[in-house]
Scaffold this motif. Sequence first.
Motif, PDB file in Angstrom:
ATOM      1  N   ILE A   1       0.867  -1.179   0.000  1.00 21.13           N
ATOM      2  CA  ILE A   1       0.000   0.000   0.000  1.00 21.13           C
ATOM      3  C   ILE A   1       0.899   1.222   0.000  1.00 21.13           C
ATOM      4  N   GLU A   2       0.647   2.117  -0.941  1.00 21.38           N
ATOM      5  CA  GLU A   2       1.427   3.352  -1.060  1.00 21.38           C
ATOM      6  C   GLU A   2       2.921   3.064  -1.189  1.00 21.38           C
ATOM      7  N   ASP A   3       3.290   1.894  -1.671  1.00 21.79           N
ATOM      8  CA  ASP A   3       4.669   1.472  -1.887  1.00 21.79           C
ATOM      9  C   ASP A   3       5.534   1.609  -0.632  1.00 21.79           C
ATOM     10  N   VAL A   4       4.925   1.350   0.515  1.00 19.60           N
ATOM     11  CA  VAL A   4       5.660   1.445   1.781  1.00 19.60           C
ATOM     12  C   VAL A   4       6.005   0.030   2.228  1.00 19.60           C
ATOM     13  N   ALA A   5       5.304  -0.459   3.202  1.00 15.69           N
ATOM     14  CA  ALA A   5       5.568  -1.807   3.711  1.00 15.69           C
ATOM     15  C   ALA A   5       4.587  -2.793   3.086  1.00 15.69           C
ATOM     16  N   PRO A   6       5.045  -4.005   2.825  1.00 18.40           N
ATOM     17  CA  PRO A   6       4.136  -5.014   2.275  1.00 18.40           C
ATOM     18  C   PRO A   6       3.035  -5.365   3.279  1.00 18.40           C
ATOM     19  N   THR A   7       1.821  -5.545   2.771  1.00 18.73           N
ATOM     20  CA  THR A   7       0.721  -5.939   3.641  1.00 18.73           C
ATOM     21  C   THR A   7       0.570  -7.447   3.666  1.00 18.73           C
ATOM     22  N   GLU A   8       0.839  -8.080   2.550  1.00 21.32           N
ATOM     23  CA  GLU A   8       0.709  -9.531   2.438  1.00 21.32           C
ATOM     24  C   GLU A   8       1.809 -10.070   1.541  1.00 21.32           C
ATOM     25  N   GLU A   9       2.137 -11.352   1.737  1.00 15.13           N
ATOM     26  CA  GLU A   9       3.127 -12.027   0.900  1.00 15.13           C
ATOM     27  C   GLU A   9       2.473 -13.276   0.324  1.00 15.13           C
ATOM     28  N   TYR A  10       2.702 -13.525  -0.963  1.00 13.88           N
ATOM     29  CA  TYR A  10       2.083 -14.648  -1.655  1.00 13.88           C
ATOM     30  C   TYR A  10       3.150 -15.444  -2.400  1.00 13.88           C
ATOM     31  N   ASP A  11       2.921 -16.750  -2.495  1.00 15.59           N
ATOM     32  CA  ASP A  11       3.884 -17.595  -3.187  1.00 15.59           C
ATOM     33  C   ASP A  11       3.635 -17.649  -4.688  1.00 15.59           C
ATOM     34  N   LYS A  12       2.476 -17.197  -5.130  1.00 15.77           N
ATOM     35  CA  LYS A  12       2.125 -17.217  -6.555  1.00 15.77           C
ATOM     36  C   LYS A  12       1.745 -15.818  -7.035  1.00 15.77           C
ATOM     37  N   TYR A  13       2.163 -15.486  -8.225  1.00 13.50           N
ATOM     38  CA  TYR A  13       1.894 -14.194  -8.857  1.00 13.50           C
ATOM     39  C   TYR A  13       0.392 -13.950  -8.970  1.00 13.50           C
ATOM     40  N   ASP A  14      -0.349 -14.961  -9.460  1.00 12.03           N
ATOM     41  CA  ASP A  14      -1.794 -14.813  -9.652  1.00 12.03           C
ATOM     42  C   ASP A  14      -2.534 -14.578  -8.339  1.00 12.03           C
ATOM     43  N   LYS A  15      -2.113 -15.248  -7.286  1.00  6.96           N
ATOM     44  CA  LYS A  15      -2.741 -15.055  -5.977  1.00  6.96           C
ATOM     45  C   LYS A  15      -2.541 -13.628  -5.494  1.00  6.96           C
ATOM     46  N   ALA A  16      -1.351 -13.098  -5.698  1.00 10.32           N
ATOM     47  CA  ALA A  16      -1.059 -11.729  -5.284  1.00 10.32           C
ATOM     48  C   ALA A  16      -1.914 -10.731  -6.067  1.00 10.32           C
ATOM     49  N   ILE A  17      -2.059 -10.949  -7.360  1.00  9.50           N
ATOM     50  CA  ILE A  17      -2.870 -10.045  -8.188  1.00  9.50           C
ATOM     51  C   ILE A  17      -4.325 -10.092  -7.750  1.00  9.50           C
ATOM     52  N   ASN A  18      -4.869 -11.291  -7.546  1.00  4.58           N
ATOM     53  CA  ASN A  18      -6.264 -11.418  -7.125  1.00  4.58           C
ATOM     54  C   ASN A  18      -6.509 -10.727  -5.790  1.00  4.58           C
ATOM     55  N   ALA A  19      -5.595 -10.901  -4.849  1.00  2.68           N
ATOM     56  CA  ALA A  19      -5.736 -10.259  -3.540  1.00  2.68           C
ATOM     57  C   ALA A  19      -5.657  -8.744  -3.672  1.00  2.68           C
ATOM     58  N   ALA A  20      -4.730  -8.254  -4.479  1.00  2.00           N
ATOM     59  CA  ALA A  20      -4.571  -6.813  -4.664  1.00  2.00           C
ATOM     60  C   ALA A  20      -5.804  -6.194  -5.319  1.00  2.00           C
ATOM     61  N   VAL A  21      -6.373  -6.888  -6.295  1.00  2.00           N
ATOM     62  CA  VAL A  21      -7.587  -6.397  -6.954  1.00  2.00           C
ATOM     63  C   VAL A  21      -8.720  -6.289  -5.936  1.00  2.00           C
ATOM     64  N   GLN A  22      -8.866  -7.301  -5.119  1.00  2.00           N
ATOM     65  CA  GLN A  22      -9.925  -7.280  -4.110  1.00  2.00           C
ATOM     66  C   GLN A  22      -9.729  -6.125  -3.125  1.00  2.00           C
TER      67      GLN A  22
END
Length: 65
Positions: free
Chosen positions: A19-40
């Motif tokens: 968020i706001e390119d500061v600290a990571p909020t979540e870490e994911y092992d798969k690219y698609d999972k990270a994108i889906n979470a970010a979209v939500q």
Amino acid sequence: MKHYTVTPNKDATTWFVKIEDVAPTEEYDKYDKAINAAVQIAEENSPSKLSILDKYHEVVETRTF
């Protein structure tokens, strides 16, 4: 407007949603999972902007919610 980013770690073995390119909020092992979470997250916090980076840390897509 909040800015969210999907970005890899230095080896592109895991992906972060930031968020706001500061600290990571979540870490994911798969690219698609990270994108889906970010979209939500971005949709729930509209108006917002989402930048998706590839393993080379280059922006491949930008979405606005």
